[in-house]
Design a protein around this motif. Structure first.
Motif, PDB file in Angstrom:
ATOM      1  N   GLN A 461       0.844  -1.195   0.000  1.00 10.99           N
ATOM      2  CA  GLN A 461       0.000   0.000   0.000  1.00 10.99           C
ATOM      3  C   GLN A 461       0.880   1.246   0.000  1.00 10.99           C
ATOM      4  OE1 GLN A 461      -3.832  -0.134   0.564  1.00 10.99           O
ATOM      5  NE2 GLN A 461      -3.097  -1.946  -0.535  1.00 10.99           N
ATOM      6  N   ARG A 462       0.390   2.300  -0.681  1.00 10.81           N
ATOM      7  CA  ARG A 462       1.003   3.633  -0.638  1.00 10.81           C
ATOM      8  C   ARG A 462       2.499   3.609  -0.976  1.00 10.81           C
ATOM      9  NH1 ARG A 462      -2.388   3.062   3.751  1.00 10.81           N
ATOM     10  NH2 ARG A 462      -4.252   4.382   3.684  1.00 10.81           N
ATOM     11  N   MET A 463       2.832   2.977  -2.096  1.00  5.52           N
ATOM     12  CA  MET A 463       4.216   2.934  -2.559  1.00  5.52           C
ATOM     13  C   MET A 463       4.353   3.772  -3.825  1.00  5.52           C
ATOM     14  SD  MET A 463       5.050  -1.104  -1.919  1.00  5.52           S
ATOM     15  CE  MET A 463       6.585  -0.972  -2.821  1.00  5.52           C
ATOM     16  N   ASP A 464       5.473   4.478  -3.936  1.00  2.37           N
ATOM     17  CA  ASP A 464       5.702   5.369  -5.075  1.00  2.37           C
ATOM     18  C   ASP A 464       6.890   4.881  -5.893  1.00  2.37           C
ATOM     19  OD1 ASP A 464       3.638   7.040  -4.212  1.00  2.37           O
ATOM     20  OD2 ASP A 464       4.996   8.102  -2.846  1.00  2.37           O
ATOM     21  N   GLY A 465       6.834   5.144  -7.187  1.00  7.52           N
ATOM     22  CA  GLY A 465       7.971   4.919  -8.070  1.00  7.52           C
ATOM     23  C   GLY A 465       8.450   3.488  -8.077  1.00  7.52           C
ATOM     24  N   ASP A 466       9.768   3.333  -7.960  1.00  6.43           N
ATOM     25  CA  ASP A 466      10.389   2.016  -8.043  1.00  6.43           C
ATOM     26  C   ASP A 466      10.600   1.373  -6.672  1.00  6.43           C
ATOM     27  OD1 ASP A 466      10.496   2.351 -10.766  1.00  6.43           O
ATOM     28  OD2 ASP A 466      12.498   3.275 -10.710  1.00  6.43           O
ATOM     29  N   GLU A 467       9.964   1.916  -5.661  1.00  5.41           N
ATOM     30  CA  GLU A 467      10.144   1.381  -4.314  1.00  5.41           C
ATOM     31  C   GLU A 467       9.642  -0.065  -4.249  1.00  5.41           C
ATOM     32  OE1 GLU A 467       8.790   2.374   0.301  1.00  5.41           O
ATOM     33  OE2 GLU A 467       8.120   3.631  -1.367  1.00  5.41           O
ATOM     34  N   THR A 468      10.360  -0.894  -3.523  1.00  4.90           N
ATOM     35  CA  THR A 468       9.965  -2.306  -3.371  1.00  4.90           C
ATOM     36  C   THR A 468       9.972  -2.684  -1.900  1.00  4.90           C
ATOM     37  OG1 THR A 468      12.264  -3.058  -3.594  1.00  4.90           O
ATOM     38  CG2 THR A 468      10.908  -2.957  -5.608  1.00  4.90           C
ATOM     39  N   LEU A 469       9.212  -3.731  -1.601  1.00  5.96           N
ATOM     40  CA  LEU A 469       9.166  -4.304  -0.256  1.00  5.96           C
ATOM     41  C   LEU A 469       9.777  -5.698  -0.288  1.00  5.96           C
ATOM     42  CD1 LEU A 469       5.572  -3.377   0.991  1.00  5.96           C
ATOM     43  CD2 LEU A 469       7.718  -2.235   1.524  1.00  5.96           C
ATOM     44  N   VAL A 470      10.569  -6.003   0.727  1.00  3.74           N
ATOM     45  CA  VAL A 470      11.165  -7.330   0.871  1.00  3.74           C
ATOM     46  C   VAL A 470      10.397  -8.076   1.948  1.00  3.74           C
ATOM     47  CG1 VAL A 470      13.236  -8.628   1.436  1.00  3.74           C
ATOM     48  CG2 VAL A 470      13.413  -6.492   0.169  1.00  3.74           C
ATOM     49  N   ALA A 481       8.293  -7.268  -3.656  1.00  6.99           N
ATOM     50  CA  ALA A 481       7.072  -6.803  -4.313  1.00  6.99           C
ATOM     51  C   ALA A 481       7.165  -5.314  -4.572  1.00  6.99           C
ATOM     52  CB  ALA A 481       5.858  -7.109  -3.454  1.00  6.99           C
ATOM     53  N   SER A 482       6.688  -4.922  -5.751  1.00  6.47           N
ATOM     54  CA  SER A 482       6.585  -3.507  -6.088  1.00  6.47           C
ATOM     55  C   SER A 482       5.161  -3.043  -5.836  1.00  6.47           C
ATOM     56  CB  SER A 482       6.965  -3.294  -7.561  1.00  6.47           C
ATOM     57  OG  SER A 482       6.020  -3.952  -8.404  1.00  6.47           O
ATOM     58  N   ALA A 483       4.867  -1.819  -6.249  1.00  5.88           N
ATOM     59  CA  ALA A 483       3.548  -1.248  -5.978  1.00  5.88           C
ATOM     60  C   ALA A 483       2.446  -1.984  -6.710  1.00  5.88           C
ATOM     61  CB  ALA A 483       3.534   0.226  -6.342  1.00  5.88           C
ATOM     62  N   THR A 484       2.767  -2.672  -7.788  1.00 10.70           N
ATOM     63  CA  THR A 484       1.744  -3.340  -8.605  1.00 10.70           C
ATOM     64  C   THR A 484       1.760  -4.851  -8.442  1.00 10.70           C
ATOM     65  OG1 THR A 484       3.269  -3.408 -10.489  1.00 10.70           O
ATOM     66  CG2 THR A 484       1.779  -1.492 -10.305  1.00 10.70           C
ATOM     67  N   GLU A 485       2.512  -5.363  -7.486  1.00  6.86           N
ATOM     68  CA  GLU A 485       2.629  -6.813  -7.300  1.00  6.86           C
ATOM     69  C   GLU A 485       2.097  -7.223  -5.933  1.00  6.86           C
ATOM     70  OE1 GLU A 485       6.648  -7.785  -9.886  1.00  6.86           O
ATOM     71  OE2 GLU A 485       6.839  -7.164  -7.785  1.00  6.86           O
ATOM     72  N   VAL A 486       1.770  -8.495  -5.825  1.00  2.71           N
ATOM     73  CA  VAL A 486       1.353  -9.062  -4.549  1.00  2.71           C
ATOM     74  C   VAL A 486       2.265 -10.241  -4.232  1.00  2.71           C
ATOM     75  CG1 VAL A 486      -1.051  -8.371  -4.823  1.00  2.71           C
ATOM     76  CG2 VAL A 486      -0.337 -10.639  -5.590  1.00  2.71           C
ATOM     77  N   VAL A 487       2.302 -10.618  -2.956  1.00  5.68           N
ATOM     78  CA  VAL A 487       3.111 -11.743  -2.502  1.00  5.68           C
ATOM     79  C   VAL A 487       2.197 -12.749  -1.817  1.00  5.68           C
ATOM     80  CG1 VAL A 487       4.988 -12.472  -1.000  1.00  5.68           C
ATOM     81  CG2 VAL A 487       5.144 -10.305  -2.214  1.00  5.68           C
ATOM     82  N   ARG A 488       2.341 -14.011  -2.211  1.00 10.55           N
ATOM     83  CA  ARG A 488       1.553 -15.091  -1.605  1.00 10.55           C
ATOM     84  C   ARG A 488       2.463 -15.937  -0.720  1.00 10.55           C
ATOM     85  NH1 ARG A 488      -0.828 -14.245  -6.584  1.00 10.55           N
ATOM     86  NH2 ARG A 488      -3.125 -14.129  -6.528  1.00 10.55           N
ATOM     87  N   VAL A 489       2.050 -16.092   0.519  1.00 15.43           N
ATOM     88  CA  VAL A 489       2.853 -16.827   1.496  1.00 15.43           C
ATOM     89  C   VAL A 489       2.046 -18.022   1.976  1.00 15.43           C
ATOM     90  CG1 VAL A 489       4.069 -16.733   3.691  1.00 15.43           C
ATOM     91  CG2 VAL A 489       4.027 -14.727   2.198  1.00 15.43           C
ATOM     92  N   ALA A 490       2.603 -19.215   1.818  1.00 19.07           N
ATOM     93  CA  ALA A 490       1.917 -20.429   2.259  1.00 19.07           C
ATOM     94  C   ALA A 490       2.024 -20.572   3.775  1.00 19.07           C
ATOM     95  CB  ALA A 490       2.514 -21.653   1.577  1.00 19.07           C
ATOM     96  N   VAL A 491       0.918 -20.906   4.422  1.00 11.87           N
ATOM     97  CA  VAL A 491       0.874 -21.061   5.875  1.00 11.87           C
ATOM     98  C   VAL A 491       1.447 -22.421   6.254  1.00 11.87           C
ATOM     99  CG1 VAL A 491      -0.603 -21.161   7.897  1.00 11.87           C
ATOM    100  CG2 VAL A 491      -1.123 -19.549   6.055  1.00 11.87           C
ATOM    101  N   LYS A 492       2.393 -22.411   7.195  1.00 14.47           N
ATOM    102  CA  LYS A 492       2.978 -23.643   7.716  1.00 14.47           C
ATOM    103  C   LYS A 492       2.546 -23.830   9.172  1.00 14.47           C
ATOM    104  CE  LYS A 492       7.011 -23.258   4.679  1.00 14.47           C
ATOM    105  NZ  LYS A 492       8.491 -23.192   4.600  1.00 14.47           N
ATOM    106  N   SER A 493       2.855 -24.980   9.705  1.00 12.33           N
ATOM    107  CA  SER A 493       2.429 -25.289  11.073  1.00 12.33           C
ATOM    108  C   SER A 493       3.253 -24.519  12.094  1.00 12.33           C
ATOM    109  CB  SER A 493       2.568 -26.792  11.319  1.00 12.33           C
ATOM    110  OG  SER A 493       2.196 -27.122  12.627  1.00 12.33           O
ATOM    111  N   GLY A 494       2.598 -24.122  13.189  1.00  7.75           N
ATOM    112  CA  GLY A 494       3.284 -23.449  14.284  1.00  7.75           C
ATOM    113  C   GLY A 494       3.310 -21.942  14.122  1.00  7.75           C
ATOM    114  N   GLU A 495       4.152 -21.295  14.943  1.00 10.24           N
ATOM    115  CA  GLU A 495       4.246 -19.837  14.905  1.00 10.24           C
ATOM    116  C   GLU A 495       5.022 -19.391  13.677  1.00 10.24           C
ATOM    117  OE1 GLU A 495       5.052 -17.172  18.493  1.00 10.24           O
ATOM    118  OE2 GLU A 495       6.938 -17.066  17.400  1.00 10.24           O
ATOM    119  N   GLN A 496       4.484 -18.401  12.987  1.00 16.04           N
ATOM    120  CA  GLN A 496       5.111 -17.859  11.785  1.00 16.04           C
ATOM    121  C   GLN A 496       5.328 -16.356  11.981  1.00 16.04           C
ATOM    122  OE1 GLN A 496       5.594 -20.227   9.044  1.00 16.04           O
ATOM    123  NE2 GLN A 496       5.068 -21.509  10.804  1.00 16.04           N
TER     124      GLN A 496
END
Length: 1001
Positions: A461-470, A481-496
């Motif tokens: 959310q609220r990202m400008d230009g070429d900024e990315t999130l790790v 992920a950039s402003a136009t991408e999403v990241v899918r994280v698979a849920v595993k057992s236990g605390e994550q």
């Protein structure tokens, strides 16, 4: 000092000689003034006698008491104890002086059998200060921890031995600190303190120290709350039956607040997470029995128990701000709840302490409570503040909620930023993300849970230009992920742990992965509440079920189908308030079991009964004709048959219903056929009551009356003498008539009238003539029908300028009450005295009458009678709140059977029985409540507390005659004769149960 040494020596010697356990030097028995004198004396002597001088060998007890008092007040890790003691004594103790004090503790402990520090890592690391802290017994620092431990205790103190109790206390201590864990290492101390504080009596400890600890715990708001919870649970456990009490695991049920803006009105709502299905079903039933509708913190309008347990948000109407540390539910002990239920209720938590911040959603209509002091600067907030607080400048007002004001705060404005800083919030404009995909299990959990294998979808959310999130999962790089991408994280057992990092900031999101979804509870359920699944039970009015659910569904259609021999009979009607018991008295069942259906079903060997609530719930039951050792066969000339052939039977006339069956000619009026001399051992206990009621095909209305039935001479004894009848004689006759098969509607009506007459005579023998006379004045109507009657008696809701015929007045009244029932389904949990209804509620009540006039006007307008319709449409009814309150008081007096409740004894137990809602309770559940009542009222009995089986049979006589045959009802007759209080209590609850069945109509 010499006098102090002698006095303390005598004190500790007496304690040593009076018990086997260790002595603590905090048990000195000195009051505040004497302690001040002791400190002054020790300080003065230390100026003349150094700590290492031999003078202290003979006068050491005053010094040790002073050090112990510092240990009692001390709060810290261990490194700053000696500076506090130096300040207390007015000297700077060198390392050798500290060792000297320990040596004096060791010497005194050997002489007076004093306490010794347990061997733990903390005690070894701080081996010097461990002595004064150990002798402080329960330092102030441990008060909150120990109180919380007692509140989590899930073992009955009075019923547990030392080993079991100690293990339970250790299990109840959640994440203890090193020092508190050291304290818990001494079983004798832990058990003694637990018994002493919870039972308010000394247990191997002096009365003075228990009094001091109790007073200090009472002075701490948090500790006081924990001890009060623990004592409450223990009282409930002790007042229960002698069987073992199994309390649920300690549970913290933390509620959440939210603000909702709807129709320009601001609402404060609360919700609690859904509990385990087993716990919530038991708790819902228990609270409904007692009509539990609490005022949260004692400052809100009443909240129905179903709303508390539904998991859905419900509105809070505040009349005042809660006091600091006020209990959420007040006066729980007065409800007579079992320890299991009390433990769960004490786990409910909800905090309302303005100023509080709420994060507004994207639509701007809902704001959820913010926890913590760090917030994002990318959204808007609402702040809830007290009317008397200093206003937040530059912040527009959203609305008001009772004594609270709601203001809007925007971090991107100067006024909003200044207000957030003023409230103590740290605004950060770092990482901003949103999660999509599968919703978590349990919406209000502090840490969300997901099923293993699900996908968490992270949207930047609220990202400008070429900024990315790790994005990192458990410390490993997952994706960018950039402003136009999403990241899918698979849920595993236990605390994550999911860490999202930007160029200048990072943020952690924690969640849990579980292997499977918890079992879901059906939102609406149809459950059987009958002991007997037979055709005979259906025709005899002994078959019933209940419709229940977590949310109100009043008004939905209830349909009951009866399939017999290829034919299907159907009846439909509106569902009433939940829980809705459906018995033979319910309007739908009365419509279904008309005379034609009864004649058709009476000869069937099996049938299928289906019940459904619209399209949301349903159930089906297979009914069979029970095969008994003896049975009736034939219609014109009935025979009583068995496997060995025909049996003898006799006739009992309806004019003399309590007579013994006598062989003879069958009559022309209604009569009963009953076995004669059937052996119990060969045919069973139910065989003598295998009866058949015969009635003419046609009768005039006057022939249905049984006023001419011969009234016997009643005697308060088991068996009558010289023509009189005792209670056992009456019960036998009652069972013969109440359990009789019938083959016509006329026979069913007449059998019911005869049964009612015999029951009246039984009541007179058990409960007394004055009780019987009062019972004869009771209305047999639902609570809403009684409201209609009261409205008629008080001319409530009438517009005096509109002339109504009797028929029109009745129609208006019925329409108005139906509208009240729809608009205020929880009305009867909120009326008084005292009443919790507000101005909005009284407007709804008056509005119901206006809508009733409008609805009746619409009916006349549809018929073309416009003049009448116009006159009705101009009606302007309205009543004062005082008039409505008076009407509700009259209704409650009739519904709660106040005339009979006044004759219950012991009189202080009446409230407990009046609070029970027995309509949806089984006989066994009522028996449990009766046993709890009898245990609490045991001093009023002529003998010992009646056994549960006797109480169950006594109650079943009135409400479930078919179940009586499975109990030792003859032994229960002695209880009904000897203990009039039991007879009245069971009869009172039976009448309430019947009233609930009528209420289903």
């Amino acid at each position: 000092m010499t006098d102090l040494q002698r006095r303390l020596s005598e004190r500790f010697s007496a304690l040593r000689d009076s018990r086997q356990s260790a002595v603590f030097f905090v048990e000195h028995g000195l009051d505040i003034d004497e302690l001040a004198e002791l400190r002054a004396a020790v300080r003065a002597r230390l100026r003349f006698h150094s700590i290492d001088s031999g003078w202290w060998d003979e006068n050491h007890l005053s010094l040790l008491v002073a050090a112990t008092e510092v240990g009692y007040r001390y709060r810290g890790s261990g490194t700053d104890f000696w500076p506090l003691l130096d300040e207390e004594l007015g000297v700077d103790l060198p390392p050798l002086g500290r060792q000297r004090i320990k040596d004096l503790f060791v010497h005194a402990s050997q002489k007076f059998r004093g306490a010794r520090p347990p061997r733990t890592a903390w005690a070894e690391a701080f081996h010097l200060i461990a002595w004064p802290i150990t002798h402080a017994l329960l330092p102030l620092e441990f008060h909150r921890s120990f109180a919380a431990t007692l509140a989590n205790l899930r073992e009955g103190v009075s019923k547990s031995d030392e080993t079991t109790l100690y293990r339970a206390v250790r299990s109840a201590a959640v994440y203890p600190t090193a020092r508190f864990a050291t304290f818990l290492e001494d079983p004798e101390v832990v058990v003694s303190l637990t018994r002493s504080l919870l039972r308010r009596e000394g247990h191997d400890l002096s009365a003075e120290i228990i009094g001091r600890l109790s007073a200090d715990l009472e002075a701490d708001d948090v500790a006081r709350r924990g001890v009060a919870v623990a004592r409450s649970i223990q009282r409930a456990a002790n007042s229960g039956a002698s069987r073992a009490v199994h309390l649920p695991a300690a549970t913290r049920i933390k509620g959440a607040l939210q603000l909702r803006l709807a129709n320009d009105s601001l609402l404060l709502e609360a919700s609690f997470p859904l509990l385990d299905a087993t716990i919530v079903n038991r708790l819902r039933t228990s609270l409904r029995r007692r009509r539990f509708a609490p005022q949260l913190w004692g400052t809100t309008a009443r909240v129905a128990s179903d709303q508390l347990l539904s998991g859905l948000p419900f509105p809070l109407k505040l009349t005042a701000l809660p006091k600091r540390n006020a209990p959420l539910f007040t006066d729980l002990e007065k409800l007579g709840l079992e320890a299991q239920d009390l433990a769960v209720l004490h786990g409910f938590e909800l905090e309302l302490a303005p100023p509080q911040l709420f994060a507004v959603n994207a639509e701007g209509d809902v704001a959820r409570q913010v926890h913590g002091s760090t917030i994002t600067g990318h959204r808007k907030y609402w702040a809830l503040i007290d009317e008397g607080d200093e206003p937040l400048r530059g912040c527009p007002t959203v609305g008001e909620i009772g004594p609270l004001r709601c203001l809007q705060l925007a971090p991107d404005t100067a006024g909003g930023a200044r207000a957030l800083a003023q409230l103590g919030f740290d605004v950060r404009r770092g990482v901003s993300v949103r999660f999509a995909g599968t919703p978590p299990i349990g919406r209000e959990a502090d840490i969300p849970s997901f099923v293993v294998g699900d996908k968490r979808v992270l949207v930047p959310q609220r990202m400008d230009g070429d900024e990315t999130l790790v994005v990192q999962l458990n410390g490993r790089s997952a994706a960018a992920a950039s402003a136009t991408e999403v990241v899918r994280v698979a849920v595993k057992s236990g605390e994550q742990r999911l860490r999202v990092s930007g160029e200048t900031a990072s943020r952690d999101y924690i969640f849990w992965g579980v292997c499977a979804l918890p079992p879901l509870t059906a939102p609406v359920r149809v459950e059987l509440r009958s002991e007997e699944r037979t055709v005979q039970a259906l025709l005899g009015g002994r078959f019933g079920f209940v419709v229940d659910g977590a949310a109100p569904i009043d008004g939905l259609p209830l349909t009951v189908d009866l399939e017999v021999g290829g034919r299907v009979f159907t009846a439909t009607g509106a569902l009433g308030p939940l829980p809705q018991p459906v018995s033979s008295e319910h309007a739908v069942m009365k419509t279904l079991l008309n005379e034609e259906v009864r004649d058709f079903v009476s000869g069937a060997e099996s049938a299928t009964l289906r019940a459904r609530v619209d399209h949301v719930a349903g159930a089906a039951w297979e009914l069979e004709r029970v095969v008994r050792p003896c049975w009736w066969q034939g219609r014109d000339e009935p025979q009583l048959l068995s496997e060995d052939g025909p049996l003898r039977f006799g006739v009992v006339s309806a004019d003399n219903p309590v007579s013994k069956p006598v062989e003879g000619v069958l009559g022309s009026r209604t009569y009963l056929l009953a076995p004669i001399e059937v052996g119990h051992l060969e045919f069973g206990a139910a065989a003598p009551f295998t009866t058949l009621c015969i009635a003419p095909e046609r009768l005039q209305l006057r022939d249905l009356a049984i006023e001419s039935a011969t009234r016997p001479r009643l005697e308060r004894r088991r068996r009558g003498s010289r023509g009189g009848l005792g209670l056992e004689d009456l019960v036998e006759a009652y069972l013969r008539w109440s359990l009789a098969e019938t083959r016509s509607a006329i026979g069913e009506i007449h059998r019911g009238q005869v049964t009612a007459r015999i029951e009246e005579w039984m009541t007179e023998v058990c409960c007394g003539p004055e009780w019987t006379r009062a019972e004869g004045t009771l209305p047999r109507r639902s609570i809403w029908s009684i409201l209609e009657q009261v409205c008629r008696d008080m001319s409530l809701g009438r517009d005096g300028l509109v002339g109504l015929s009797d028929e029109q007045e009745t129609q208006v009244r019925q329409l108005a009450v139906a509208e009240i029932r729809r608009s205020l389904p929880t009305l009867w949990t909120r009326v008084g005295p005292p009443s919790d209804l507000g101005d909005d509620d009284y407007e709804v009540l008056d509005g119901a009458w206006s809508k009733a006039y409008e609805a009746l006007a619409a009916r006349y307008r549809a018929r073309g009678q416009n003049d009448v319709a116009d006159e009705l449409g101009d009606a302007d009814p309205g009543e004062s709140p005082e008039r409505w309150d008076e009407a509700f008081v009259r209704v409650r007096e009739r519904v709660e059977l106040r005339a009979l409740a006044a004759m219950l004894f012991p009189s202080d137990s009446a409230v407990r029985l009046m609070a029970l809602e027995v309509g949806a309770m089984t006989v066994d559940e009522v028996a449990d409540e009766l046993l709890a009542w009898a245990t609490s009222a045991r001093r009023s009995f002529a003998g010992a507390v009646p056994a549960r089986d006797a109480l169950k049979a006594s109650y079943a006589v009135w409400v479930a005659p078919e179940l009586v045959l499975t109990t030792d009802w003859r032994a229960a007759i002695d209880t009904l004769l000897v203990e009039r209080s039991v007879a009245r209590a069971t009869r009172y609850l039976a009448l309430k149960a019947r009233e609930a069945r009528w209420g289903g109509a």
